[in-house]
Every structure is written in C-alpha cells, then in structure tokens.
Design a protein around this motif. Structure first.
Motif, PDB file in Angstrom:
ATOM      1  N   ASP A 147       0.819  -1.216   0.000  1.00 48.11           N
ATOM      2  CA  ASP A 147       0.000   0.000   0.000  1.00 48.11           C
ATOM      3  C   ASP A 147       0.853   1.265   0.000  1.00 48.11           C
ATOM      4  OD1 ASP A 147       0.938  -0.177   2.495  1.00 48.11           O
ATOM      5  OD2 ASP A 147      -1.006  -0.176   3.506  1.00 48.11           O
ATOM      6  N   GLU A 148       2.079   1.148  -0.508  1.00 49.23           N
ATOM      7  CA  GLU A 148       2.944   2.311  -0.640  1.00 49.23           C
ATOM      8  C   GLU A 148       2.974   2.716  -2.116  1.00 49.23           C
ATOM      9  OE1 GLU A 148       4.301   4.107   1.461  1.00 49.23           O
ATOM     10  OE2 GLU A 148       6.045   5.089   0.578  1.00 49.23           O
ATOM     11  N   TRP A 149       2.599   3.965  -2.392  1.00 52.39           N
ATOM     12  CA  TRP A 149       2.530   4.394  -3.786  1.00 52.39           C
ATOM     13  C   TRP A 149       3.321   5.680  -3.974  1.00 52.39           C
ATOM     14  CZ3 TRP A 149       0.246   1.149  -7.181  1.00 52.39           C
ATOM     15  CH2 TRP A 149      -0.565   0.147  -6.633  1.00 52.39           C
ATOM     16  N   ILE A 150       4.231   5.671  -4.932  1.00 53.17           N
ATOM     17  CA  ILE A 150       5.062   6.855  -5.154  1.00 53.17           C
ATOM     18  C   ILE A 150       4.244   7.944  -5.834  1.00 53.17           C
ATOM     19  CG2 ILE A 150       7.116   7.739  -6.319  1.00 53.17           C
ATOM     20  CD1 ILE A 150       8.266   4.879  -6.132  1.00 53.17           C
ATOM     21  N   TRP A 151       3.476   7.567  -6.860  1.00 50.00           N
ATOM     22  CA  TRP A 151       2.698   8.545  -7.625  1.00 50.00           C
ATOM     23  C   TRP A 151       1.202   8.423  -7.336  1.00 50.00           C
ATOM     24  CZ3 TRP A 151       5.004  12.372 -10.380  1.00 50.00           C
ATOM     25  CH2 TRP A 151       6.360  12.208 -10.685  1.00 50.00           C
ATOM     26  N   GLY A 152       0.873   7.833  -6.221  1.00 47.41           N
ATOM     27  CA  GLY A 152      -0.533   7.740  -5.840  1.00 47.41           C
ATOM     28  C   GLY A 152      -1.129   6.395  -6.168  1.00 47.41           C
ATOM     29  N   GLY A 153      -1.974   5.910  -5.287  1.00 44.27           N
ATOM     30  CA  GLY A 153      -2.519   4.565  -5.434  1.00 44.27           C
ATOM     31  C   GLY A 153      -4.019   4.533  -5.644  1.00 44.27           C
ATOM     32  N   SER A 154      -4.628   5.690  -5.921  1.00 46.45           N
ATOM     33  CA  SER A 154      -6.057   5.663  -6.234  1.00 46.45           C
ATOM     34  C   SER A 154      -6.238   5.092  -7.640  1.00 46.45           C
ATOM     35  CB  SER A 154      -6.660   7.059  -6.147  1.00 46.45           C
ATOM     36  OG  SER A 154      -6.240   7.825  -7.263  1.00 46.45           O
ATOM     37  N   LEU A 155      -7.446   4.668  -7.935  1.00 41.45           N
ATOM     38  CA  LEU A 155      -7.719   4.126  -9.273  1.00 41.45           C
ATOM     39  C   LEU A 155      -7.291   5.109 -10.353  1.00 41.45           C
ATOM     40  CD1 LEU A 155     -11.198   2.454  -8.769  1.00 41.45           C
ATOM     41  CD2 LEU A 155      -9.169   1.312  -9.646  1.00 41.45           C
ATOM     42  N   ASP A 156      -7.641   6.364 -10.165  1.00 40.37           N
ATOM     43  CA  ASP A 156      -7.313   7.364 -11.183  1.00 40.37           C
ATOM     44  C   ASP A 156      -5.809   7.600 -11.289  1.00 40.37           C
ATOM     45  OD1 ASP A 156      -9.857   7.886 -12.166  1.00 40.37           O
ATOM     46  OD2 ASP A 156     -10.308   9.193 -10.472  1.00 40.37           O
ATOM     47  N   ASP A 157      -5.125   7.625 -10.144  1.00 40.95           N
ATOM     48  CA  ASP A 157      -3.668   7.807 -10.157  1.00 40.95           C
ATOM     49  C   ASP A 157      -2.997   6.679 -10.932  1.00 40.95           C
ATOM     50  OD1 ASP A 157      -3.721  10.115  -8.697  1.00 40.95           O
ATOM     51  OD2 ASP A 157      -3.452   9.115  -6.767  1.00 40.95           O
ATOM     52  N   ILE A 158      -3.412   5.453 -10.622  1.00 40.08           N
ATOM     53  CA  ILE A 158      -2.800   4.292 -11.280  1.00 40.08           C
ATOM     54  C   ILE A 158      -3.095   4.331 -12.775  1.00 40.08           C
ATOM     55  CG2 ILE A 158      -2.835   1.767 -11.422  1.00 40.08           C
ATOM     56  CD1 ILE A 158      -3.528   1.772  -8.407  1.00 40.08           C
ATOM     57  N   HIS A 159      -4.323   4.675 -13.105  1.00 40.38           N
ATOM     58  CA  HIS A 159      -4.738   4.747 -14.513  1.00 40.38           C
ATOM     59  C   HIS A 159      -3.872   5.756 -15.268  1.00 40.38           C
ATOM     60  CE1 HIS A 159      -7.733   5.837 -17.786  1.00 40.38           C
ATOM     61  NE2 HIS A 159      -7.478   4.571 -17.977  1.00 40.38           N
ATOM     62  N   GLN A 160      -3.672   6.913 -14.643  1.00 43.36           N
ATOM     63  CA  GLN A 160      -2.855   7.967 -15.244  1.00 43.36           C
ATOM     64  C   GLN A 160      -1.420   7.482 -15.467  1.00 43.36           C
ATOM     65  OE1 GLN A 160      -3.563  11.213 -15.961  1.00 43.36           O
ATOM     66  NE2 GLN A 160      -1.546  12.165 -16.075  1.00 43.36           N
ATOM     67  N   THR A 161      -0.866   6.825 -14.458  1.00 43.51           N
ATOM     68  CA  THR A 161       0.514   6.351 -14.553  1.00 43.51           C
ATOM     69  C   THR A 161       0.668   5.324 -15.667  1.00 43.51           C
ATOM     70  OG1 THR A 161       0.769   6.708 -12.186  1.00 43.51           O
ATOM     71  CG2 THR A 161       2.428   5.345 -13.251  1.00 43.51           C
ATOM     72  N   ILE A 162      -0.280   4.402 -15.769  1.00 41.61           N
ATOM     73  CA  ILE A 162      -0.177   3.377 -16.815  1.00 41.61           C
ATOM     74  C   ILE A 162      -0.304   4.020 -18.194  1.00 41.61           C
ATOM     75  CG2 ILE A 162      -1.181   1.278 -17.787  1.00 41.61           C
ATOM     76  CD1 ILE A 162      -2.222   0.610 -14.981  1.00 41.61           C
ATOM     77  N   GLN A 163      -1.246   4.935 -18.324  1.00 38.71           N
ATOM     78  CA  GLN A 163      -1.465   5.566 -19.626  1.00 38.71           C
ATOM     79  C   GLN A 163      -0.220   6.284 -20.130  1.00 38.71           C
ATOM     80  OE1 GLN A 163      -5.163   7.829 -18.890  1.00 38.71           O
ATOM     81  NE2 GLN A 163      -5.617   7.295 -21.009  1.00 38.71           N
ATOM     82  N   TYR A 164       0.343   7.139 -19.299  1.00 36.60           N
ATOM     83  CA  TYR A 164       1.386   8.033 -19.794  1.00 36.60           C
ATOM     84  C   TYR A 164       2.780   7.730 -19.267  1.00 36.60           C
ATOM     85  CZ  TYR A 164      -2.841  10.456 -21.120  1.00 36.60           C
ATOM     86  OH  TYR A 164      -4.063  10.741 -21.644  1.00 36.60           O
ATOM     87  N   GLY A 165       2.884   6.866 -18.272  1.00 35.83           N
ATOM     88  CA  GLY A 165       4.187   6.486 -17.781  1.00 35.83           C
ATOM     89  C   GLY A 165       4.858   7.561 -16.943  1.00 35.83           C
TER      90      GLY A 165
END
Lengths: 243, 291
Positions: free
Chosen positions: B142-160
């Motif tokens: 449950d440690e997230w560098i760029w955020g662990g919300s659904l939207d944060d994860i979605h953003q990270t996967i999309q654009y890296g």
C-alpha cells in the motif's frame, strides 16, 4: 503418351539428364525467386522505415554476433494469437534494410520484432546483465561482457558496405557516422539532437548508466529500442498491405 | 548393351542392365501410384486458378477464391472484437469506480488485467507485482510513489513516468552533494536523519533535521510523508526503492542525495487500447492496498 515411354533415353544419358536438371532449376528459379525482385507488392509501401543509425547498426551486429536469433525471432506472423501478444504483424518493408534479416525461426524467448519502447533502457540493461534479476524464471544467459567499450573503428566501413547492397545511406550520414554513433549514446538533447534529426525515432541518451564510455551495451539497447517502432500503423491503409 | 530378358517368376522384363550377374526388374509403377500422381497434377492446375500463385511482371495472380492470409486475420480480429465488444464497450464507457462496483464487469476486468499484466508489466514489476528490489517498485503493497487511487494508477499506466510522452509524470530530485549545495558532513548528517525517519524514533533536534527541513521538505514534506503529485516518496516508513539492504541503507541514502536515480516507466497509451488500460488499472489497484 509415347513421349513418356522414351523417358528412359533421357534418364540413361548423362548429358541429356544434366540439361534436363538445369532447365528444371532455371524454370523454378525464374518462377519462384525472380518475381520477388520485380513484384511491387513484395515490399509494402509504408512510411517511416529508415536505415539503422550507426549505433543501432553496431548493436545489430552485436545481436548477430551473440546469436540472439537462436532464441528470439523478429517476425510477428499474421495470426490472431501473435498479433494479440506482440502487436501488428511484421511487414516485409520493416526488414528491407536488414542484411541479413533476423526473422529467425525459433522462439525459446519471446519475439522481439516490436520490443522497442516496451521496456525502459534501464530494464534492458539490467535484463541483459543478468536476466534473473528481473525475470526470475528466465533461462536466458547474462551478457555482462557487453559493458566493454564498443569497437568504433569499423562503423564507416560497415555502413559503406551496406550502401553497396542497397541501404540508402547518404554521403552526409556516412561522413558523420562516427560522430552520430557517439552522439546517440551520449547526448542529452533528446529529440533536438542532430542524431535524432538524421535518424527519426532513434532512441538517444545514455543507455547503460555510464556516459563516459560508448559500450556494446549502449549499441545493443539502442537497436532493441528501435525495433518495430519505425512504422506508425495508425497511418497505414490496411487494404494496401493486404496480401 | 541392353539385353532385355523376360523373368518367368515375376512375369516382368528386366531393364537390360547387368552388374556382376545381378539384373534389375523393370516393374512398372503401381497403378494407384500413377493415378495419385496425375490427380496431384490436376489438383495443382485447379490450385493455380483458385489461389494466389502465378507471378506476373509487376504483380501476382490473386486467384478466384480471393484468399489472403492478412485478410483472413483482419476478419478473425473483427469477429473477436465483436465477441468481446459486449464487455469492451462497457469497460470503455464505465468509470474506473463503476467497474470496481459492478461485480460482473470487475470479474472481466480482473481476468483481462491479469493477462495484460503478465505480458506487459511483469517484466519489471514481477509476477503478482512483487517488484524488483532496488529498481522497480512493488505494486502489491500500500505504498505508492505517484498515488494509489484508481485514477492515479490509470494515469501512470497511460502516460508512464519520466518518458518522452508529453503527458508523462515528470519530476527530478536535485543533486545536493555537488557544488556548494551540501558538504560531505552535512550529507552524512542528513542521511542519518532520513534513516531515523523510518524508525519509530526520528532524531528530533539533530543537525540532520535542520538540513532536512531546509532542503527536503518542499517535496518530501515535514516528517517525510512525501508528495504523491511530485512522485516524492514517503521516507517515514521502511519501504524504500533505491536503498539497498540494511547494512548499505545509509550509503543508499547518501547516493540518492548526491547522485539521484530516477525511475522511468514507458507510456502504454499508444501500445494498449483504452479498455485494456482500464482493466490493468483495476487489476493493479486490487493487488495490494490500492487507495
């Protein structure tokens, strides 16, 4: 059918038999091989495919030297399962500047035709140093010796030879080959660098974490990172490449 | 030289050759074989007409059946798309939260996400999202560098992260050990303090605390809780990306302060379709303590 009754005369005469074999081979060659060079549809007309940059070409030579093709293909066949996993099927146009092509025929490891951009430079280097550091179940050998300096003395000769067999390197590109090679592995200018302008879509920068030395690792990763990225398939008219 | 004889036992003639008294019978080919041979020849002629075969000067004969391997593939993919569209269009239309709340949709997304993760993500983040120590973050925690919300994860996967994509997440930690930023002793004091942050007893009042307050809190915040928007990781727990093992922990911090390393992640938006990225976001979110 009397002609078939006399085949024994041809088969028992060395001269006629040799002439017959020669004619058969000539016809086979004319029908099966020659058209590949004359039929326009053999190589699809798509934009973006360019000769490899000097660093990529050097990496390609390392790819061949290390025998990567023994376990990795670079040929996504037009099958549903392959397209689902690896991306758009490979085009003949995408390997038109490959001498020799690296389609290969065996996949102990995955196909690499579109591996460019899939992983980061950092991952590629780590993986080549020791694949099990990142993929515990991998059976690929490590290639830590690639961290040695790249032999740059042959690059101009290599590109010149490729030009003789039809790769359209310009005089400008040949003249700057050595400078381009070093620049691609050291520049921090990204897409603004001269190398990125001379070779569109080339991945530039320090690949192996050591900006002082242009290593074989730099070259190989630069090659891997451009694989399958040259053609933009969103702009391709698919009715034109159907065979 | 040829002297054909009739062989009484087999009822056949010989070829007329003789080698050391051995003669060869000239038995005709079996009839069935000859018929199959001619049938193949006739089949080949039909094949020429039906399938793409003959080269012409600048093209080739297409054949009457219009066969094309790439065309077949296109049709197959079209059929597959249709078969999946029931779910894929729903996934594309639904928000991430809606996917999570809809049990059947979630089921589908989890199954699809697992497959896409195995092919695309596990090379770095490991199967099951365990990560690689010292290189790629673990997703199954449950440690997230760029955020662990659904939207944060979605953003990270999309654009890296820190890649060429113009939308990618960007941030750069400054190098504090070079020039006149911090001298060796100060870096050492700072590392001591940062190390203590992850213990239960932060070294309050130490010289390192003052340096941290002055130099580091802009991103890592007071107490080292981190800032997700800047990708500045929390320092107040024992989850570290670039630290190394227990013995070299302090050296790891010194290295990061003096010569910062930055994680890079490719953008997946061009490579994977929108529905697949959503499935991945939901799947990754489910791995550990998605926020």
């Amino acid at each position: 059918m009397s002609i078939f009754k006399h085949h024994a005369k041809v088969e028992t005469n060395v001269f006629f038999l040799a002439v017959g074999i020669l004619l058969t081979v000539i016809v086979g060659g004319l029908v099966e091989v020659v058209p590949l060079f004359t039929i326009e549809s053999t190589i699809e007309k798509v934009d973006g495919v360019r000769p490899y940059s000097p660093l990529e070409q050097a990496g390609r030579d390392i790819y061949v030297r290390e025998g990567c093709y023994n376990c990795h293909s670079q040929m996504i066949r037009p099958f549903k399962d392959e397209v689902e996993r690896y991306g758009h099927y490979s085009l003949a146009a995408e390997s038109k500047y490959d001498h020799p092509f690296q389609w290969a025929s065996k996949r102990t490891g995955p196909d690499l035709a579109r591996v460019g951009g899939k992983y980061t430079n950092d991952w590629q280097v780590r993986h080549l140093m020791n694949p099990r550091d990142v993929v515990p179940e991998s059976v690929m050998p490590g290639y830590p010796h690639l961290m040695r300096a790249l032999d740059q003395s042959t690059i101009v000769g290599n590109l010149t030879t490729l030009r003789i067999v039809g790769v359209p390197y310009t005089d400008e590109q040949l003249k700057n080959a050595k400078a381009h090679l070093v620049e691609q592995a050291t520049t921090t200018a990204g897409a603004e660098s001269a190398i990125a302008k001379a070779y569109p879509k080339a991945v530039v920068g320090d690949f192996d974490g050591n900006p002082q030395v242009v290593s074989e690792m730099d070259a190989l990763v630069a090659f891997l990172q451009v694989l399958g990225t040259m053609v933009d398939f969103t702009t391709v008219d698919h009715t034109k490449i159907q065979r | 030289m040829a002297h054909v004889e009739h062989d009484v036992i087999s009822g056949q003639n010989t070829t007329g050759h003789e080698w050391d008294g051995i003669k060869e019978l000239n038995t005709p080919l079996p009839k069935w074989w000859v018929y199959v041979f001619w049938a193949c020849v006739i089949w080949a002629i039909g094949y020429w007409v039906a399938m793409p075969t003959w080269p012409t000067t600048s093209d080739y004969s297409r054949g009457m059946m219009g066969y094309s391997s790439r065309g077949d593939l296109a049709n197959e993919l079209e059929l597959q798309k249709k078969a999946r569209s029931q779910w894929m269009t729903k996934l594309e239309a639904a928000s991430l939260q809606q996917i999570k709340d809809d049990k059947t949709l979630l089921n589908y997304a989890m199954a699809g996400g697992k497959i896409a993760f195995g092919e695309n993500c596990s090379a770095c983040h490991g199967s099951g999202g365990v990560g690689v120590a010292g290189a790629y973050p673990r997703l199954a925690d449950d440690e997230w560098i760029w955020g662990g919300s659904l939207d944060d994860i979605h953003q990270t996967i999309q654009y890296g992260i820190r890649n060429e994509n113009s939308e990618s997440r960007q941030s750069e930690m400054l190098a504090f050990g070079t020039g006149d930023a911090l001298d060796k002793t100060q870096v050492d004091q700072l590392a001591d303090y940062v190390l203590s942050l992850s213990s239960k007893t932060p070294a309050a009042g130490s010289p390192g605390e003052a340096i941290f307050a002055e130099r580091c809190t802009a991103c890592h915040q007071e107490g080292g809780v981190g800032t997700k928007e800047l990708g500045a990781p929390a320092l107040n727990n024992s989850i570290w990306l670039f630290k190394g093992d227990k013995e070299s922990a302090k050296q790891g911090i010194v290295n990061q302060v003096t010569k910062p390393r930055h994680g890079v992640m490719p953008a997946w938006a061009g490579r994977l379709d929108a529905a697949t990225i959503k499935m991945l976001a939901v799947y990754v979110h489910s791995m550990g303590g998605g926020k």
